[in-house]
Design an enzyme around this catalytic site. Structure first.
Site, mmCIF file in Angstrom:
data_model
loop_
_atom_site.group_PDB
_atom_site.id
_atom_site.type_symbol
_atom_site.label_atom_id
_atom_site.label_comp_id
_atom_site.label_asym_id
_atom_site.label_seq_id
_atom_site.Cartn_x
_atom_site.Cartn_y
_atom_site.Cartn_z
ATOM 1 N N GLY A 15 3.174 6.789 -7.350
ATOM 2 C CA GLY A 15 3.070 6.866 -5.512
ATOM 3 C C GLY A 15 4.355 6.717 -5.102
ATOM 4 O O GLY A 15 5.460 6.435 -5.471
ATOM 5 N N ARG A 16 4.137 6.857 -3.662
ATOM 6 C CA ARG A 16 5.428 6.767 -2.887
ATOM 7 C C ARG A 16 5.966 5.425 -2.917
ATOM 8 O O ARG A 16 7.117 5.192 -3.077
ATOM 9 C CB ARG A 16 5.084 7.005 -1.177
ATOM 10 C CG ARG A 16 4.970 8.607 -1.047
ATOM 11 C CD ARG A 16 4.449 8.741 0.439
ATOM 12 N NE ARG A 16 2.974 8.186 0.819
ATOM 13 C CZ ARG A 16 2.025 9.032 0.562
ATOM 14 N NH1 ARG A 16 2.386 10.442 0.211
ATOM 15 N NH2 ARG A 16 0.892 8.562 0.580
ATOM 16 N N MET A 17 5.423 4.411 -3.060
ATOM 17 C CA MET A 17 5.763 2.760 -3.123
ATOM 18 C C MET A 17 5.940 2.561 -4.651
ATOM 19 O O MET A 17 6.834 2.076 -4.995
ATOM 20 C CB MET A 17 4.603 2.088 -2.659
ATOM 21 C CG MET A 17 4.844 1.800 -1.202
ATOM 22 S SD MET A 17 6.532 1.382 -0.543
ATOM 23 C CE MET A 17 6.800 -0.251 -1.587
ATOM 24 N N LYS A 40 -7.098 7.157 -14.573
ATOM 25 C CA LYS A 40 -7.746 7.625 -15.656
ATOM 26 C C LYS A 40 -7.353 8.978 -15.687
ATOM 27 O O LYS A 40 -7.451 9.655 -14.622
ATOM 28 C CB LYS A 40 -9.449 7.486 -15.790
ATOM 29 C CG LYS A 40 -9.875 5.991 -16.008
ATOM 30 C CD LYS A 40 -10.728 6.059 -17.069
ATOM 31 C CE LYS A 40 -11.058 4.613 -17.467
ATOM 32 N NZ LYS A 40 -9.811 4.014 -18.161
ATOM 33 N N THR A 104 -1.418 -2.916 -0.541
ATOM 34 C CA THR A 104 -2.468 -1.774 -0.003
ATOM 35 C C THR A 104 -2.806 -2.530 1.250
ATOM 36 O O THR A 104 -3.061 -3.568 1.556
ATOM 37 C CB THR A 104 -3.572 -1.966 -1.053
ATOM 38 O OG1 THR A 104 -3.278 -1.333 -2.238
ATOM 39 C CG2 THR A 104 -4.392 -0.877 -0.502
ATOM 40 N N ASN A 129 2.797 -5.640 5.333
ATOM 41 C CA ASN A 129 4.173 -5.154 5.517
ATOM 42 C C ASN A 129 5.238 -6.064 4.919
ATOM 43 O O ASN A 129 5.430 -7.336 5.254
ATOM 44 C CB ASN A 129 4.449 -5.009 6.970
ATOM 45 C CG ASN A 129 5.619 -3.823 7.186
ATOM 46 O OD1 ASN A 129 6.710 -4.221 6.485
ATOM 47 N ND2 ASN A 129 5.516 -2.773 7.841
ATOM 48 N N HIS A 160 3.390 6.956 11.449
ATOM 49 C CA HIS A 160 3.385 7.138 9.910
ATOM 50 C C HIS A 160 3.613 8.522 9.453
ATOM 51 O O HIS A 160 3.024 9.488 10.547
ATOM 52 C CB HIS A 160 2.259 6.200 9.109
ATOM 53 C CG HIS A 160 2.633 4.748 9.404
ATOM 54 N ND1 HIS A 160 2.159 3.819 10.215
ATOM 55 C CD2 HIS A 160 3.350 4.085 8.360
ATOM 56 C CE1 HIS A 160 2.735 2.846 10.253
ATOM 57 N NE2 HIS A 160 3.489 2.768 9.065
ATOM 58 N N LYS A 164 -0.472 9.391 5.294
ATOM 59 C CA LYS A 164 -1.369 7.969 5.317
ATOM 60 C C LYS A 164 -2.840 8.113 5.740
ATOM 61 O O LYS A 164 -3.024 8.936 6.695
ATOM 62 C CB LYS A 164 -0.481 7.244 6.552
ATOM 63 C CG LYS A 164 -1.231 5.987 6.512
ATOM 64 C CD LYS A 164 0.004 4.885 7.414
ATOM 65 C CE LYS A 164 -0.856 3.485 7.643
ATOM 66 N NZ LYS A 164 -0.951 2.866 6.233
HETATM 67 N N1 NDP Z 1 2.623 -3.594 2.565
HETATM 68 C C1 NDP Z 1 3.599 -2.794 2.461
HETATM 69 O O1 NDP Z 1 4.751 -3.254 2.814
HETATM 70 C C2 NDP Z 1 3.334 -1.359 2.448
HETATM 71 C C3 NDP Z 1 1.937 -0.847 2.154
HETATM 72 N N2 NDP Z 1 1.649 0.420 1.891
HETATM 73 C C4 NDP Z 1 0.369 0.780 1.720
HETATM 74 O O2 NDP Z 1 0.357 0.819 0.111
HETATM 75 C C5 NDP Z 1 -0.553 1.867 -0.123
HETATM 76 C C6 NDP Z 1 -0.182 3.021 -0.887
HETATM 77 O O3 NDP Z 1 0.945 3.749 0.080
HETATM 78 P P1 NDP Z 1 1.782 4.898 -0.644
HETATM 79 O O4 NDP Z 1 2.390 4.296 -1.978
HETATM 80 O O5 NDP Z 1 2.389 5.548 0.344
HETATM 81 O O6 NDP Z 1 0.516 5.826 -1.072
HETATM 82 P P2 NDP Z 1 0.588 6.793 -2.347
HETATM 83 O O7 NDP Z 1 -0.714 7.625 -2.383
HETATM 84 O O8 NDP Z 1 1.741 7.606 -2.265
HETATM 85 O O9 NDP Z 1 0.463 6.116 -3.669
HETATM 86 C C7 NDP Z 1 -0.998 5.293 -4.279
HETATM 87 C C8 NDP Z 1 -0.847 5.600 -5.526
HETATM 88 O O10 NDP Z 1 -1.943 5.002 -6.379
HETATM 89 C C9 NDP Z 1 -2.371 5.662 -7.185
HETATM 90 N N3 NDP Z 1 -4.068 5.563 -7.796
HETATM 91 C C10 NDP Z 1 -4.859 5.741 -7.020
HETATM 92 N N4 NDP Z 1 -5.845 5.369 -7.888
HETATM 93 C C11 NDP Z 1 -5.296 4.763 -8.979
HETATM 94 C C12 NDP Z 1 -5.980 3.817 -9.904
HETATM 95 N N5 NDP Z 1 -7.139 3.953 -10.185
HETATM 96 N N6 NDP Z 1 -5.011 3.314 -10.718
HETATM 97 C C13 NDP Z 1 -3.629 3.391 -10.841
HETATM 98 N N7 NDP Z 1 -3.273 4.266 -9.717
HETATM 99 C C14 NDP Z 1 -4.017 4.695 -8.857
HETATM 100 C C15 NDP Z 1 -2.254 7.100 -6.559
HETATM 101 O O11 NDP Z 1 -2.238 8.053 -7.830
HETATM 102 P P3 NDP Z 1 -2.708 9.666 -7.495
HETATM 103 O O12 NDP Z 1 -1.566 10.157 -6.864
HETATM 104 O O13 NDP Z 1 -2.895 10.324 -9.019
HETATM 105 O O14 NDP Z 1 -3.867 9.493 -6.935
HETATM 106 C C16 NDP Z 1 -0.797 7.129 -6.156
HETATM 107 O O15 NDP Z 1 0.142 7.459 -6.941
HETATM 108 C C17 NDP Z 1 -1.133 2.411 1.450
HETATM 109 O O16 NDP Z 1 -2.380 1.599 1.428
HETATM 110 C C18 NDP Z 1 -0.176 1.613 2.482
HETATM 111 O O17 NDP Z 1 -0.625 1.683 3.538
HETATM 112 C C19 NDP Z 1 2.747 1.394 2.013
HETATM 113 C C20 NDP Z 1 3.899 0.923 2.180
HETATM 114 C C21 NDP Z 1 4.470 -0.446 2.472
HETATM 115 O O1 LIG Z 2 1.324 3.686 4.604
HETATM 116 C C1 LIG Z 2 2.536 3.370 4.565
HETATM 117 O O2 LIG Z 2 3.567 4.196 4.606
HETATM 118 C C2 LIG Z 2 3.084 1.955 5.390
HETATM 119 N N1 LIG Z 2 1.666 1.176 5.280
HETATM 120 C C3 LIG Z 2 1.927 -0.080 5.909
HETATM 121 C C4 LIG Z 2 0.864 -0.293 6.867
HETATM 122 O O3 LIG Z 2 -0.291 0.184 6.811
HETATM 123 O O4 LIG Z 2 1.252 -1.180 7.913
HETATM 124 C C5 LIG Z 2 3.180 -0.601 6.022
HETATM 125 C C6 LIG Z 2 4.172 0.487 6.295
HETATM 126 O O5 LIG Z 2 4.090 0.444 7.706
HETATM 127 C C7 LIG Z 2 3.967 1.667 5.738
#
Ligand code: NDP
Ligand SMILES: O=C(O)C1=N[C@H](C(=O)O)C[C@H](O)C1
Length: 272
Positions: A15-17, A40, A104, A129, A160, A164
């Site tokens: 994933g992106r993160m 899976k 998440t 965040n 964003h 998202k």
């Molecule tokens: N708290 C913070 O500082 C931040 C929070 N976030 C939050 O993090 C979350 C993810 O963001 P982001 O990384 O952009 O999203 P992405 O969609 O890029 O990444 C999520 C990943 O989770 C994977 N995934 C989904 N289901 C499963 C599973 N059952 N088992 C394992 N992996 C799984 C996806 O795989 P697949 O692609 O194959 O579906 C994907 O690679 C969001 O809720 C976002 O708001 C983001 C940045 C900062």
């Molecule tokens: O989905 C994102 O990318 C991010 N999500 C978080 C949020 O929902 O606040 C944190 C950050 O802004 C990036």
């Protein structure tokens, strides 16, 4: 004496993160990646995750197996996926008595309640965040609300990337909670989400939320206090996701030795 490394499991490693987290874990001398958990039937199962990420082999073979015996070799799991996936891994961590860092966003009240229940068994850090800058913004907004909240229209604007899936952002909601606590408001009752039509004059004692989803914007949050004749704006702009990853990894190291409880990034920053 060599400090014991924190062994980290990552869900959603592609994933992106997930991708940024793995690269930053590898750079951090106090952490090591020991488990990469894919969904899976993912095509990259049984492949070296480093190779899949393009950073060369790192000896961690991605898996979708929650094999309690085999997968016990981590101290803290870091999850940035989606609410239902997070709760699935939270249950797994509870069973293994392993702590979890939750990045998440988009949880329902019921899902948050489930997280709170599990925090009686294991250590959980949840933060919308993990950037230091946003956690500073929370403090700036708290102080500003104390001083000018009563005489201002307050709005939170967030932007964003187009991928998202939740809105408003978890960060925007966290900012709303900071403001509501100072103003002694119920956030849900004191929020405005603008919809087309004759809206009437803006109501007072409400927090306005505005959302933009566009291109590859990493994350921008602005809090605006508008009063007669003047306006205060406080903005945080993330230009890449390293700021989130570093905060999540710092939190995992902090959480490593905790037995149980529910914490956020403020707890980490105030005791590091
Ligand atoms: N708290 C913070 O500082 C931040 C929070 N976030 C939050 O993090 C979350 C993810 O963001 P982001 O990384 O952009 O999203 P992405 O969609 O890029 O990444 C999520 C990943 O989770 C994977 N995934 C989904 N289901 C499963 C599973 N059952 N088992 C394992 N992996 C799984 C996806 O795989 P697949 O692609 O194959 O579906 C994907 O690679 C969001 O809720 C976002 O708001 C983001 C940045 C900062
Ligand atoms: O989905 C994102 O990318 C991010 N999500 C978080 C949020 O929902 O606040 C944190 C950050 O802004 C990036």
């Amino acid at each position: 004496m060599n400090k014991i490394k924190t062994r980290i499991a990552i869900t959603g490693p592609m994933g992106r993160m997930g991708q940024i987290l793995i690269k930053e874990i590898q750079k951090n001398k106090n952490t090591c990646l020991t488990l990469a958990l894919l969904k899976k039937h993912h095509p990259l199962i049984n492949k070296d995750i480093g190779e899949s990420l393009g950073i060369g082999k790192i000896g961690i073979i991605a898996t979708d197996k929650l094999n309690h015996k085999k997968n016990k070799d981590f101290d803290v799991l870091i999850d940035f996926t989606n609410p239902s996936t997070t709760l699935h891994y939270l249950k797994y961590c509870s069973e293994l008595k392993k702590n979890i860092v939750i990045g998440t966003t988009g949880f329902s009240e019921e899902e948050i309640h489930t997280i709170k229940i599990h925090s009686k068994e294991i250590g959980i850090i949840i933060s919308s965040n993990f950037s230091i800058g946003i956690n500073l913004l929370f403090q700036l907004v708290e102080k500003s609300t104390e001083i000018i909240g009563k005489n201002s229209d307050i709005n939170i604007m967030e932007s964003h990337h187009r991928n998202k899936i939740d809105a408003p952002s978890g960060t925007a909601l966290s900012i709303g909670k900071v403001i509501s606590k100072v103003m002694n408001w119920d956030l849900q009752k004191h929020s405005i989400y603008y919809t087309p039509g004759i809206t009437g004059i803006r109501k007072t004692k409400k927090i306005g939320f505005s959302v933009v989803r566009s291109g590859d914007i990493v994350g921008k949050h602005t809090v605006m206090f508008s009063s007669s004749g003047e306006e205060i704006k406080i903005t945080h702009t993330a230009s890449n996701r390293i700021c989130f990853a570093k905060g999540a990894i710092q939190s995992a190291i902090w959480l490593h030795k905790k037995k149980m409880g529910l914490f956020d990034m403020t707890d980490v920053l105030s005791s590091t």
